[in-house]
Scaffold this active site. Structure first.
Site: not given
Ligand code: NAD
Length: 476
Positions: A172, A223-224, A228, A245, A279, A326, A378
């Site tokens: 996804k 993701g965020s 997570g 992550e 990140c 953003q 962040e």
């Molecule tokens: P996000 O958490 O908004 O989304 C990430 C993914 O999760 C997307 O596919 C989104 O559709 C999905 N998602 C959102 N709500 C959900 C839910 N309730 N249940 C299941 N899935 C859901 O993050 P973003 O804005 O896409 O990315 C930016 C974030 O990602 C930043 O915090 C960044 O630091 C982090 N990031 C971390 C790493 C790492 O490896 N540590 C790498 C890249 C980005």
């Protein structure tokens, strides 16, 4: 415009609703329209992956390796074309887009090797006439959820090990980057992906993302922190193995004895390249007294030289941020920083360019304290702060005073301080005289504290998440 479909069980399937993917450098440019999977389609994808898993696990490791190797070759051969798509959809510069596709290719190539290399151990038993053998087995069906900021590399570093070790999967991707995800699945399909082995479900996080937890054996999320944490709770409640992550508030420490031009380049690259949307971005620059003023002035001068603009325009160093939301969030943090008493000395403003896009000037606050919100949360944009420290000891304490722990860097000529920092900084990645961002593809990646949860990604360590270890006792 045609609506691009989701790949489920080897068929490209339409959805009831769709979303448009918009170029953040030019909002008049619609990259494509994409079908949105509802929860029912996610369940269909889980079922397709479940049905395909035994046969995939029963293939030879050579078959799995060949799929990964052919995928690696096509990605590399088409890195400029697919890189341009990455730039168009995610707002990365042309060099960053091509670099990311090259990296994805290298990851597939690496795991083509791991598919035939991984194995177990033979150990002596502590009892007579018994041998002990460990082996690694696929975990089963893996759900993968990815963000938009590395739309092909992060997908690659989850898909490649999942497939190498005999798992089937569904991905996804972020709603912001469905085109890159679709392109990757077309490449996999062309290079021999059997039906159902990898499934693509574009969809909203709260709908398609949340539904993935049901029926999978493991879930890997990037993701965020907020998303997570939510996902971890539902995964653990269902006894689904989970790997997260998440975000960072990564410190770059600059000591008095640092090579000044080198430290400035580390800060510039780490804080602002990729529009700070990494990140591992250096968002807190912790600088000791003796070099503080010289460092700030030199960084400011370099910030004025960088070109912010259309990601695909020649000469652009920094592309747009991903979307209006953003851009507004960064603006809110600028207001927060001013309210908290930090001093804005560079940037802070939205930029107009010849195309309508989300262009943000690289922004630097000084005179900040580590307890300010701009140093705790962040921001995820071209936004950095400077925190003054008395000496190395205080700098290290400030670096560690955060709920995050992904990457941390130090610029110094002192072997003693570099070594002490590497051993004592509380983060998964420690960088000496290098930016906090910028990683190899064959070594483990991940953080500590609030940034990460579960086993490491990438390199040979990826097997710890994507396999189950079996211990067999053999009597003779
Ligand atoms: P996000 O958490 O908004 O989304 C990430 C993914 O999760 C997307 O596919 C989104 O559709 C999905 N998602 C959102 N709500 C959900 C839910 N309730 N249940 C299941 N899935 C859901 O993050 P973003 O804005 O896409 O990315 C930016 C974030 O990602 C930043 O915090 C960044 O630091 C982090 N990031 C971390 C790493 C790492 O490896 N540590 C790498 C890249 C980005």
């Amino acid at each position: 415009m045609d609506i691009q479909k989701n790949l489920i069980g080897g068929e490209w399937i339409a959805g009831q609703e769709s979303i448009a993917s918009i170029n953040p450098s030019d909002t008049n440019d619609v990259v494509g329209r994409f079908a949105l999977a509802e929860a029912a389609q996610v369940r269909q994808a889980v079922a397709a992956a479940r049905a395909a898993q035994p046969a995939w696990a029963a293939t030879t490791t050579q078959v799995r390796s060949d799929l990964l190797q052919r995928t690696a070759h096509e990605l590399f051969a088409r890195r400029e074309q697919i890189g341009e798509l990455v730039s168009r959809e995610a707002g990365k510069t042309r060099a960053e887009g091509i670099g990311e596709v090259t990296r994805a290719s290298q990851i597939f190539g690496f795991f083509a090797g791991e598919a035939v290399r991984y194995g177990g151990e033979n150990l002596p038993s502590v009892r007579p006439n018994i041998g002990v053998q460990t082996s690694r087995e696929p975990i089963g069906v893996v759900g993968l959820i990815t963000p938009w900021n590395f739309p092909i590399a992060i997908a690659a570093w989850k898909i490649a090990p999942a497939l190498a070790f005999g798992n089937t999967l569904l991905l996804k991707p972020s709603e912001e980057t469905p085109a890159v995800a679709s392109e990757l699945f077309r490449v996999l399909e062309r290079n021999g992906l059997p039906a159902g082995v990898a499934n693509l479900v574009n969809g909203h996080g709260a709908v398609a993302g949340a539904a993935i937890v049901d029926g999978v054996d493991a879930l890997s999320f990037t993701g965020s922190v907020a998303t997570g944490r939510k996902l971890a709770q539902s995964a653990v409640a269902k006894m689904v193995r989970v790997q997260l992550e998440m975000g960072g508030k990564n410190p770059l420490v600059v000591l008095d004895d640092a090579d000044l031009p080198q430290a400035v380049e580390c800060a510039l690259n780490g804080a602002f390249f990729s529009a700070g949307q990494r990140c591992t971005a250096s968002s807190r620059l912790i600088v000791t007294d003796g070099i503080h003023d010289r460092f700030v002035e030199a960084l400011r001068a370099r910030m004025r030289e960088v070109q912010v603009g259309h990601a695909l325009a020649a000469g652009t160093d920094i592309g747009p941020v991903i979307n209006q939301r953003q851009l507004e969030m960064i603006q809110r943090y600028i207001a927060v920083g001013k309210d908290e008493g930090a001093r804005l000395i560079e940037g802070g403003n939205v930029l107009e360019r010849s195309t309508p896009g989300f262009f943000m000037a690289p922004t630097l606050f000084v005179d900040t304290r580590n307890d300010m919100r701009i140093n705790r949360e962040e921001v995820f944009g071209p936004f950095a702060t400077v925190i003054r420290a008395r000496d190395y000891e205080e700098a290290l304490a400030l670096a560690n005073d955060t709920e995050y722990g992904l990457s941390a860097g130090i610029c110094t000529q002192s072997h003693k301080h570099a070594t002490h920092f590497r051993l004592n900084v509380k983060s998964g990645l420690a960088m000496v005289n290098l930016p906090t961002a910028g990683l190899d593809y064959h070594v483990p990646f991940g953080g500590t504290k609030g940034s990460s949860f579960g086993p490491r990604e990438q390199g040979s360590y990826a097997a710890d998440f994507y396999t189950l270890t079996k211990t067999a006792y053999i009597g003779h």
